[in-house]
Design an enzyme around this catalytic site. Structure first.
Site, PDB file in Angstrom:
ATOM      1  N   LYS A   1     -16.258  -7.104   7.147  1.00 34.91           N
ATOM      2  CA  LYS A   1     -15.040  -7.924   6.992  1.00 34.91           C
ATOM      3  C   LYS A   1     -14.431  -8.274   8.343  1.00 34.91           C
ATOM      4  O   LYS A   1     -13.380  -8.893   8.408  1.00 34.91           O
ATOM      5  CB  LYS A   1     -14.008  -7.193   6.123  1.00 34.91           C
ATOM      6  CG  LYS A   1     -14.462  -7.034   4.681  1.00 34.91           C
ATOM      7  CD  LYS A   1     -13.384  -6.451   3.787  1.00 34.91           C
ATOM      8  CE  LYS A   1     -13.911  -6.286   2.370  1.00 34.91           C
ATOM      9  NZ  LYS A   1     -13.055  -5.450   1.528  1.00 34.91           N
TER      10      LYS A   1
ATOM     11  N   ARG B   1      -2.364  -6.275  -7.817  1.00 32.76           N
ATOM     12  CA  ARG B   1      -1.210  -7.148  -7.597  1.00 32.76           C
ATOM     13  C   ARG B   1      -1.050  -8.168  -8.721  1.00 32.76           C
ATOM     14  O   ARG B   1       0.043  -8.432  -9.170  1.00 32.76           O
ATOM     15  CB  ARG B   1      -1.348  -7.901  -6.270  1.00 32.76           C
ATOM     16  CG  ARG B   1      -1.004  -7.054  -5.076  1.00 32.76           C
ATOM     17  CD  ARG B   1      -1.486  -7.689  -3.834  1.00 32.76           C
ATOM     18  NE  ARG B   1      -2.914  -7.925  -3.951  1.00 32.76           N
ATOM     19  CZ  ARG B   1      -3.701  -8.222  -2.936  1.00 32.76           C
ATOM     20  NH1 ARG B   1      -3.199  -8.357  -1.733  1.00 32.76           N
ATOM     21  NH2 ARG B   1      -4.993  -8.410  -3.106  1.00 32.76           N
TER      22      ARG B   1
ATOM     23  N   SER C   1      -2.915  -7.896   3.158  1.00 31.81           N
ATOM     24  CA  SER C   1      -3.182  -7.734   4.592  1.00 31.81           C
ATOM     25  C   SER C   1      -3.626  -9.068   5.193  1.00 31.81           C
ATOM     26  O   SER C   1      -3.284  -9.403   6.320  1.00 31.81           O
ATOM     27  CB  SER C   1      -4.267  -6.685   4.813  1.00 31.81           C
ATOM     28  OG  SER C   1      -3.857  -5.452   4.297  1.00 31.81           O
TER      29      SER C   1
ATOM     30  N   HIS D   1       0.840  -1.206   0.000  1.00 29.01           N
ATOM     31  CA  HIS D   1       0.000   0.000   0.000  1.00 29.01           C
ATOM     32  C   HIS D   1       0.877   1.259   0.000  1.00 29.01           C
ATOM     33  O   HIS D   1       0.595   2.225  -0.726  1.00 29.01           O
ATOM     34  CB  HIS D   1      -0.868   0.050   1.268  1.00 29.01           C
ATOM     35  CG  HIS D   1      -1.865  -1.072   1.409  1.00 29.01           C
ATOM     36  ND1 HIS D   1      -1.917  -1.885   2.512  1.00 29.01           N
ATOM     37  CD2 HIS D   1      -2.858  -1.483   0.593  1.00 29.01           C
ATOM     38  CE1 HIS D   1      -2.915  -2.750   2.375  1.00 29.01           C
ATOM     39  NE2 HIS D   1      -3.498  -2.537   1.221  1.00 29.01           N
TER      40      HIS D   1
HETATM   41  O1  PNS Z   1      -8.808  -3.037   0.884  1.00 23.40           O
HETATM   42  P1  PNS Z   1     -10.109  -3.572   0.360  1.00 23.40           P
HETATM   43  O2  PNS Z   1     -10.854  -4.318   1.438  1.00 23.40           O
HETATM   44  O3  PNS Z   1      -9.949  -4.377  -0.912  1.00 23.40           O
HETATM   45  O4  PNS Z   1     -10.994  -2.271  -0.025  1.00 23.40           O
HETATM   46  C1  PNS Z   1     -12.288  -2.422  -0.547  1.00 23.40           C
HETATM   47  C2  PNS Z   1     -13.060  -1.092  -0.418  1.00 23.40           C
HETATM   48  C3  PNS Z   1     -13.084  -0.635   1.010  1.00 23.40           C
HETATM   49  C4  PNS Z   1     -12.399  -0.048  -1.274  1.00 23.40           C
HETATM   50  C5  PNS Z   1     -14.503  -1.360  -0.955  1.00 23.40           C
HETATM   51  O5  PNS Z   1     -15.059  -2.448  -0.281  1.00 23.40           O
HETATM   52  C6  PNS Z   1     -15.409  -0.151  -0.771  1.00 23.40           C
HETATM   53  O6  PNS Z   1     -15.322   0.803  -1.520  1.00 23.40           O
HETATM   54  N1  PNS Z   1     -16.272  -0.200   0.257  1.00 23.40           N
HETATM   55  C7  PNS Z   1     -17.200   0.868   0.559  1.00 23.40           C
HETATM   56  C8  PNS Z   1     -18.627   0.457   0.200  1.00 23.40           C
HETATM   57  C9  PNS Z   1     -18.906   0.655  -1.263  1.00 23.40           C
HETATM   58  O7  PNS Z   1     -18.816   1.732  -1.805  1.00 23.40           O
HETATM   59  N2  PNS Z   1     -19.222  -0.465  -1.947  1.00 23.40           N
HETATM   60  C10 PNS Z   1     -19.527  -0.479  -3.352  1.00 23.40           C
HETATM   61  C11 PNS Z   1     -18.274  -0.683  -4.177  1.00 23.40           C
HETATM   62  S1  PNS Z   1     -18.711  -1.725  -5.513  1.00 23.40           S
END
Ligand code: PNS
Length: 172
Positions: A42, A91, A129, A18
């Site tokens: 999560k 990645r 992570s 990150h």
């Molecule tokens: O590090 P991650 O867990 O891959 O990040 C995922 C994240 C937090 C960017 C994604 O789950 C997100 O944007 N969550 C907020 C809720 C949302 O907007 N969901 C619709 C996206 S399709």
């Protein structure tokens, strides 16, 4: 006008993968907002505030990195800022499908926004992570893959011994 990117994620915890993305993004954008998602579904190991504090400490000397958190839809959060670019690291091809769906959904929710993908540096393409937490929980070494501060916080969470000289408080 200032070029600002939002770098959203769970960051549970932040890794060198990150950090590498943030540092490279700063060569393109004036400011990067690292936006920690609550991601309650999560069941994160670290609370939102803990994740935010870790990241803030790591970037404390860089005024162009802003650390924030959000609940709810990412597009709603981005709309409240002056950014229109969502930054994500890729990645491997295995990340692509999930990222493609997410970027497409976000764009359908707000056509003003774009998602920019950066390939993770070769040194970190295997770092996530999730695997960092698993290795740390089982007592394996994660040095070199996450900052020392993260290693310490993981040891505290998993109640593993920390050498006294490496102990620091949350507000240090
Ligand atoms: O590090 P991650 O867990 O891959 O990040 C995922 C994240 C937090 C960017 C994604 O789950 C997100 O944007 N969550 C907020 C809720 C949302 O907007 N969901 C619709 C996206 S399709």
């Amino acid at each position: 006008m200032e070029k600002v990117a939002i770098y959203p994620g769970s960051f549970d915890p932040i890794t060198y993968g990150h950090i590498d993305i943030v540092e490279r993004a700063l060569e393109i954008f004036d400011k990067v907002i690292v936006a920690v998602a609550h991601s309650a579904e999560k069941r994160p190991l670290f609370t939102t505030e803990e994740r935010r504090k870790i990241i803030r400490t790591l970037f404390k000397d860089n005024p162009n990195v802003i650390v924030d958190s959000f609940k709810g839809l990412l597009v709603d959060y981005v709309a409240k800022t002056n950014a229109r670019v969502i930054l994500r690291g890729l990645r491997a091809t295995s990340d692509f499908e999930y990222e493609f769906h997410m970027a497409s959904m976000n764009r359908s929710l707000n056509t003003h926004l774009d998602t920019l993908f950066m390939m993770t540096s070769k040194d970190y393409f295997f770092v996530s992570s999730r695997t960092i937490k698993e290795v740390a929980r089982l007592g394996g070494g994660v040095e070199g893959l996450v900052p020392d501060l993260v290693t310490r916080r993981l040891k505290e969470k998993f109640k593993l011994p920390i050498p006294k000289k490496n102990q620091i408080g949350w507000d240090d």
